[in-house]
Motif scaffolding. Structure first.
Motif, PDB file in Angstrom:
ATOM      1  N   ASN A  43     -33.140 -51.658  -3.889  1.00 17.92           N
ATOM      2  CA  ASN A  43     -32.073 -50.965  -4.337  1.00 17.92           C
ATOM      3  C   ASN A  43     -31.717 -50.103  -3.184  1.00 17.92           C
ATOM      4  N   LYS A  44     -30.321 -50.255  -2.963  1.00 19.30           N
ATOM      5  CA  LYS A  44     -29.635 -49.727  -1.685  1.00 19.30           C
ATOM      6  C   LYS A  44     -29.607 -47.992  -1.784  1.00 19.30           C
ATOM      7  N   ILE A  45     -29.690 -47.654  -3.278  1.00 20.32           N
ATOM      8  CA  ILE A  45     -29.344 -46.165  -3.524  1.00 20.32           C
ATOM      9  C   ILE A  45     -30.777 -45.443  -3.272  1.00 20.32           C
ATOM     10  N   THR A  46     -32.029 -46.205  -4.007  1.00 28.48           N
ATOM     11  CA  THR A  46     -33.302 -45.318  -3.669  1.00 28.48           C
ATOM     12  C   THR A  46     -34.281 -45.991  -2.555  1.00 28.48           C
ATOM     13  N   SER A  47     -33.574 -47.323  -1.901  1.00 29.02           N
ATOM     14  CA  SER A  47     -34.519 -47.743  -0.962  1.00 29.02           C
ATOM     15  C   SER A  47     -35.881 -48.508  -1.437  1.00 29.02           C
ATOM     16  N   SER A  48     -35.829 -48.575  -2.578  1.00 28.82           N
ATOM     17  CA  SER A  48     -37.083 -49.020  -3.242  1.00 28.82           C
ATOM     18  C   SER A  48     -37.121 -50.426  -3.376  1.00 28.82           C
ATOM     19  N   VAL A  49     -38.404 -51.271  -3.169  1.00 32.46           N
ATOM     20  CA  VAL A  49     -38.414 -52.599  -3.403  1.00 32.46           C
ATOM     21  C   VAL A  49     -39.133 -53.141  -4.585  1.00 32.46           C
ATOM     22  N   VAL A  64     -25.353 -52.538  -5.931  1.00 32.32           N
ATOM     23  CA  VAL A  64     -26.228 -51.464  -5.544  1.00 32.32           C
ATOM     24  C   VAL A  64     -27.876 -52.099  -5.344  1.00 32.32           C
ATOM     25  N   ASN A  65     -27.806 -53.570  -5.321  1.00 38.26           N
ATOM     26  CA  ASN A  65     -28.929 -54.287  -5.122  1.00 38.26           C
ATOM     27  C   ASN A  65     -28.791 -55.343  -4.198  1.00 38.26           C
ATOM     28  N   ASP A  66     -29.806 -55.625  -3.425  1.00 39.83           N
ATOM     29  CA  ASP A  66     -29.990 -56.976  -2.500  1.00 39.83           C
ATOM     30  C   ASP A  66     -30.919 -57.749  -3.284  1.00 39.83           C
ATOM     31  N   TRP A  67     -30.600 -59.002  -3.067  1.00 37.68           N
ATOM     32  CA  TRP A  67     -31.689 -60.069  -3.992  1.00 37.68           C
ATOM     33  C   TRP A  67     -32.058 -61.184  -2.818  1.00 37.68           C
ATOM     34  N   LYS A  68     -33.261 -61.434  -2.777  1.00 33.69           N
ATOM     35  CA  LYS A  68     -33.835 -62.612  -2.091  1.00 33.69           C
ATOM     36  C   LYS A  68     -34.846 -63.287  -2.618  1.00 33.69           C
ATOM     37  N   ARG A  69     -34.957 -64.594  -2.557  1.00 36.40           N
ATOM     38  CA  ARG A  69     -35.915 -65.303  -3.302  1.00 36.40           C
ATOM     39  C   ARG A  69     -36.749 -66.097  -2.205  1.00 36.40           C
TER      40      ARG A  69
END
Length: 219
Positions: A43-49, A64-69
């Motif tokens: 989450n780019k806003i909260t910097s949470s993973v 607002v989110n990055d996503w990796k698999r």
């Protein structure tokens, strides 16, 4: 306030809420993990993973989110002299010097996997995909530490399966210790086919033939 007026206000509120939810859902996109994959949502806003489990579908806003698999199944890093197979095309086996100074080349396979409990750390500090973990981290570390272990053997030791197996176990332990802080688990290092420099190999072959001849004469 009359009952019809209250009903009108309630209806307007429900319609507004429904519209808001519809707009939010419309901005979400589906993200899927395979049976041997975990997803990492940042989450780019909260910097949470947040780590997403294998074999599921997830919906969230991409803005607002990055996503990796990441593939968390057992993988084989194969470094071999065969030019048409292995991790890389072309001759890719491991070359090193034995303790008594002879050059030797050997195939090496490293069986490894990602520790799924370390996904947040892997995403932040290691690499954005499993393939890049292998190319950036596992491969160079494997070539360095496996070579260090094999350097301890004498030329004759390589013809002893017990000593080769012991060296492979040492390489598994040492490489595993170095990769563990990065969220990588090393299951096994396998020492495959090996070959000395042609000059030394000819001497070895000649000696073996002489030993066979001597055994026949004694018989």
């Amino acid at each position: 306030m009359s009952a019809p007026h209250r009903l009108s206000i309630l209806t307007s509120g429900l319609l507004l809420l429904a519209g808001t939810l519809a707009g939010t859902l419309a901005g979400c996109t589906p993200h899927t993990t395979g049976a041997t994959e975990v997803g990492v949502r940042f989450n780019k806003i909260t910097s949470s993973v947040e780590v997403m489990q294998p074999g599921a579908n997830y919906f969230f806003m991409p803005v607002v989110n990055d996503w990796k698999r990441y593939d968390i199944s057992l993988r084989n890093l194969v470094m071999t002299a065969q030019v048409d197979s292995g991790d890389r095309r072309g001759k890719d086996d491991l070359r090193f010097k034995t303790r008594d100074g002879n050059d030797i080349e050997t195939d090496v396979t490293v069986r490894w996997r990602i520790d799924p409990t370390q996904m947040g750390r892997i995403w932040r500090y290691v690499a954005p995909s499993t393939d890049e973990i292998q190319s950036r981290l596992v491969r160079p570390q494997a070539r360095a530490y496996v070579r260090d272990v094999l350097n301890r053997l004498n030329s004759e030791d390589f013809y002893n399966p017990t000593l080769r197996f012991a060296a492979a176990n040492d390489a598994t332990r040492i490489l595993g210790d170095h990769l563990h802080p990065y969220g990588v688990i090393v299951e096994q290092v396998i020492i495959g086919n090996f070959l000395f420099k042609p000059e030394y190999q000819r001497l070895i072959n000649a000696r073996k033939e002489a030993e066979k001849t001597a055994e026949k004469l004694e018989a």
